[in-house]
Design a protein around this motif. Structure first.
Motif, short mmCIF file in Angstrom:
data_model
loop_
_atom_site.label_atom_id
_atom_site.label_comp_id
_atom_site.label_asym_id
_atom_site.label_seq_id
_atom_site.Cartn_x
_atom_site.Cartn_y
_atom_site.Cartn_z
N LYS A 43 -2.29 -20.41 84.09
CA LYS A 43 -0.99 -20.35 83.58
C LYS A 43 -0.97 -19.36 82.70
O LYS A 43 -1.85 -19.01 81.70
CB LYS A 43 -0.67 -21.93 82.87
N ARG B 40 1.77 -18.20 76.50
CA ARG B 40 3.47 -18.38 76.26
C ARG B 40 3.59 -17.47 75.02
O ARG B 40 4.62 -17.09 74.98
CB ARG B 40 3.92 -19.76 75.71
N TYR C 10 3.97 -25.96 69.82
CA TYR C 10 5.21 -25.77 70.33
C TYR C 10 5.88 -27.06 70.40
O TYR C 10 7.16 -27.04 69.98
CB TYR C 10 4.74 -25.41 71.66
N GLU D 76 9.38 -27.23 68.38
CA GLU D 76 10.64 -27.61 69.04
C GLU D 76 11.43 -28.90 68.68
O GLU D 76 12.52 -29.20 68.62
CB GLU D 76 10.47 -27.59 70.60
N LYS E 270 14.67 -27.73 77.94
CA LYS E 270 13.27 -26.92 77.91
C LYS E 270 12.25 -27.37 77.65
O LYS E 270 11.24 -27.31 78.33
CB LYS E 270 13.78 -25.54 77.21
N ASN F 150 8.89 -27.68 80.23
CA ASN F 150 7.77 -27.25 80.11
C ASN F 150 6.63 -28.28 79.79
O ASN F 150 5.68 -27.94 80.30
CB ASN F 150 7.98 -26.55 78.50
N ARG G 190 5.90 -29.01 83.56
CA ARG G 190 4.98 -27.72 84.02
C ARG G 190 3.66 -27.70 83.36
O ARG G 190 2.79 -26.96 83.81
CB ARG G 190 5.79 -26.25 83.81
N THR H 5 3.37 -26.14 80.47
CA THR H 5 3.30 -24.82 79.62
C THR H 5 3.93 -25.22 78.46
O THR H 5 4.38 -24.10 77.75
CB THR H 5 4.18 -23.76 80.36
N ALA H 6 4.13 -26.48 77.74
CA ALA H 6 4.58 -26.62 76.46
C ALA H 6 3.64 -26.49 75.39
O ALA H 6 3.15 -27.26 74.68
CB ALA H 6 4.90 -28.13 76.35
N TYR I 142 1.90 -22.66 72.81
CA TYR I 142 1.93 -21.42 72.61
C TYR I 142 0.58 -20.63 73.13
O TYR I 142 -0.21 -20.32 72.58
CB TYR I 142 2.00 -21.18 71.23
#
Length: 328
Positions: free
Chosen positions: A163, A166, A251, A255, A316, A320, A323, A325-326, A328
């Motif tokens: 991956k 980010r 992250y 968020e 989002k 994420n 996926r 990908t949540a 940094y």
């Protein structure tokens, strides 16, 4: 000898880490004009703002890391000083923006000294400008060149590709800058709403004693006192939230906090819309209803826009998270 995909990947990661280490240390210099440790000298570059930056830029002629911190100190605090002087000439709002600049400068002063004690740290825009002034960016130093990292091995069909990361260090610096500005802006709003709200008024010239003077007619009603505790609480939560983000760059945490703060913003604007502590009668009967309606519509549109932003941010986070990908 044929290497397995795992061995090729390991070799690639080791070579990439070596090159990145060389690039991040491109500012390191074996000799220096001043007999000071780079970390100590870096802190001193920021200690006196742009003045100490000029001093160290003149005294230190060899160590590029120290010279970078000196130039960055001049760019950051020199720009803030000039902006403060210019905004100070603007009546009424100049003092408000001056408070924001003062608080931002203090927070940046602390962060830059802490980061300088640890090594190289570049702020967005200011760091890039300092690199251009010195003509020696870390990744493009003329004294030490490095080859580009080898291309990553092609993964086999049964092995998923790694991956993507980010964020980079510049992304981290950008997030720090955003939180610093948010903290400074919220503190300035706290001061303004509690001590300078009388300046929310209608200003016009009148002749008094043969002299033309500015007359201020406030447009806030007594309902403002009911809204003030609400906005104070929300601003304090915002300051605490962004202070937490300065310490923990995660992250999900970022968020989640920004999502909550957006909800608080809707609460503050909604309360303002319900209480509506404004009286536009000073503008005359012909304009009172029009201004009243326009302000209410504007507040509704702001709430609608923030609500859309909350929905997008929530989607989002979920995507994420699914996926993986949540982060940094």
């Amino acid at each position: 000898m044929t290497l397995t995909p795992e061995e090729r990947r390991k070799i690639y990661e080791e070579e990439k880490a070596r090159i990145e280490s060389e690039q991040s240390g491109a500012y390191a210099e074996k000799t220096a004009t001043l007999d000071l440790k780079p970390g100590t000298a870096g802190v001193l570059c920021y200690l006196g703002g742009w003045i100490s930056g000029i001093i160290f830029l003149v005294l230190e002629q060899k160590d590029r890391l120290i010279r970078f911190h000196a130039v960055q100190s001049i760019v950051v605090f020199g720009s803030l000083h000039i902006a403060s002087l210019l905004l100070g000439q603007i009546p009424l709002v100049g003092r408000f923006f001056g408070i924001i600049i003062l608080i931002s400068a203090f927070i940046l002063w602390i962060i830059l000294m802490v980061k300088a004690s640890q090594g190289y740290f570049s702020l967005p825009v200011a760091g890039e400008l300092a690199d251009k002034i010195l003509g020696t960016a870390p990744a493009t130093s003329g004294e030490k060149t490095t080859a580009s990292p080898p291309p990553p091995p092609q993964p086999v069909a049964t092995e998923p590709a790694p991956k993507a990361v980010r964020s980079t260090s510049s992304g981290r610096a950008g997030r720090i800058a955003v939180s610093v500005f948010a903290i400074a802006f919220n503190i300035a709003l706290l001061v303004f709403f509690n001590f300078y709200h009388d300046y929310i008024a209608y200003y016009h010239m009148e002749s008094i004693g043969g002299a033309m003077v500015w007359v201020r007619e406030p447009i806030l009603t007594t309902e403002y006192a009911n809204w003030l505790p609400i906005i104070n609480t929300i601003l304090l939560f915002s300051i605490a939230g962004h202070s937490l983000l300065l310490a923990f760059d995660k992250y999900i945490l970022r968020e989640g906090i920004l999502l909550i703060l957006n909800i608080f913003s809707i609460v503050a604007i909604g309360a303002l819309l319900v209480l509506f502590p404004f009286d536009f009668g000073v503008f005359g009967k012909n304009f009172n209803a029009t201004i009243d309606f326009s302000v209410r519509i504007t507040l509704v549109l702001i709430i609608f826009g923030i609500s859309i932003g909350i929905l997008v941010r929530l989607i989002k986070i979920i995507v994420n998270g699914i996926r993986g990908t949540a982060t940094y």
